[in-house]
Design a protein around this motif. Sequence first.
Motif, PDB file in Angstrom:
ATOM      1  N   CYS A 233      38.828 103.914  11.813  1.00  0.00           N
ATOM      2  CA  CYS A 233      37.653 103.819  12.668  1.00  0.00           C
ATOM      3  C   CYS A 233      37.930 104.655  13.919  1.00  0.00           C
ATOM      4  O   CYS A 233      39.069 104.716  14.418  1.00  0.00           O
ATOM      5  CB  CYS A 233      37.369 102.362  13.017  1.00  0.00           C
ATOM      6  SG  CYS A 233      35.860 102.106  13.976  1.00  0.00           S
ATOM      7  N   THR A 243      37.877  98.315  11.302  1.00  0.00           N
ATOM      8  CA  THR A 243      36.469  98.320  11.697  1.00  0.00           C
ATOM      9  C   THR A 243      36.089  96.900  12.084  1.00  0.00           C
ATOM     10  O   THR A 243      36.673  95.916  11.584  1.00  0.00           O
ATOM     11  CB  THR A 243      35.569  98.790  10.547  1.00  0.00           C
ATOM     12  OG1 THR A 243      35.687  97.886   9.437  1.00  0.00           O
ATOM     13  CG2 THR A 243      35.927 100.203  10.117  1.00  0.00           C
ATOM     14  N   ARG A 254      28.431  96.667  15.830  1.00  0.00           N
ATOM     15  CA  ARG A 254      29.452  97.318  15.039  1.00  0.00           C
ATOM     16  C   ARG A 254      30.375  98.164  15.930  1.00  0.00           C
ATOM     17  O   ARG A 254      29.901  98.725  16.936  1.00  0.00           O
ATOM     18  CB  ARG A 254      28.830  98.185  13.953  1.00  0.00           C
ATOM     19  CG  ARG A 254      27.945  97.397  12.992  1.00  0.00           C
ATOM     20  CD  ARG A 254      27.391  98.282  11.885  1.00  0.00           C
ATOM     21  NE  ARG A 254      26.460  97.529  11.049  1.00  0.00           N
ATOM     22  CZ  ARG A 254      26.827  96.762  10.027  1.00  0.00           C
ATOM     23  NH1 ARG A 254      28.114  96.670   9.709  1.00  0.00           N
ATOM     24  NH2 ARG A 254      25.923  96.117   9.309  1.00  0.00           N
ATOM     25  N   CYS A 256      35.005  99.194  16.447  1.00  0.00           N
ATOM     26  CA  CYS A 256      36.373  99.322  15.960  1.00  0.00           C
ATOM     27  C   CYS A 256      37.240  98.264  16.599  1.00  0.00           C
ATOM     28  O   CYS A 256      36.921  97.688  17.658  1.00  0.00           O
ATOM     29  CB  CYS A 256      36.923 100.698  16.302  1.00  0.00           C
ATOM     30  SG  CYS A 256      35.931 102.074  15.631  1.00  0.00           S
TER      31      CYS A 256
END
Length: 261
Positions: A233, A243, A254, A256
Motif C-alpha cells: 500500500c 491495507t 480506506r 494504509c
Amino acid sequence: MRVVSVRTARVWTATLLVLVLAACAPLPPKPAPLPTPPPLVYAGSLLWRERIAMPPGAHAVVTLTQQGPDGARDLAQISRPVHGSPATFEIEVARGSVNASVRHVLQARIEDAHGATLWRLPHVVVVPATGTSTPLALLLVWVPPTAPAPRPEAPVPVVPNAPPAVSALGLRPSGWNAFIYGEERARRLETVVGGGEVRRTYSSVLRQRLRSGAVIFTANHGWVRFTVSPGGCRIGSEHFAWTAMLEVTGATFRGCASGIP
C-alpha cells in the motif's frame, strides 16, 4: 349405771346400718365430656401453566392468615413436596382459633430446595371463616430467576505512552487515522476522522484473524470495524505493508497501515 332400752338400741343399730350402706353406695357417674368439634378445612389445588421440569426438593407452601384490626396472624401453614401441576393441599385449623368477624386469606408459593420462589400466587385469596365447602383452584405465576450480580472485573492495566500496535491513515473519502493499543481486555481503538474534527476511543475491542491473513478489530457491538489486510500500500512516496479499511456506522474509509496486528 345408765340402762338403754331394747327399743332405743334397735333404733341406733338401724341408723348405723343406714350410714354404713350409704357410705358403701357407688358414686353417681360423671357427665360425659362434650365432643370436640371437627377442625375447619381449607383444601384445593395449585396450578401453573409453564411446563418446566420441577427441580429436586421443590415444595409448596400454603398459609392461612387472619387479618384483623390488630394486624395479621398466621393460623396455619403447610409444606409438602411438589412434582408437577396440579399440586393438592389441605389445611386444618381448630375452630376456636378462628375469629369469624375478621378477614381470612390464603397465600401460596412453590420454592426450590434452597428456599427461592419459583411460582407464587399473584394476590391473596379471601376465604370464608367456616372453611371451604368445595376445593379451591389457585393459579400461580412464574417468578423468573434473578440473575446474579456481575463480579467486578479487575482493573485493566494501561501502559502510559505505549506505542500503538497498529497505525493506519488514509485520505479517502477524507483524512482519517486509526490506532490499536494494548492486548486482550486492555485493547482499545482510537479513531480520528475529518482531519481531527471527530475523535473517538473504543474499549473492549475484539480481534479476529482470517485465513487470508487479514485481521479484523470490532468495537461498539460490531458497529465499528477496523480491518487490516496484507498487501502493498502506498500514500504519496510512503510505502506500507498493510491495507486498511475503517467502517463506522455505515461510512467506509480506506488507507494504509503499519505495525503488527
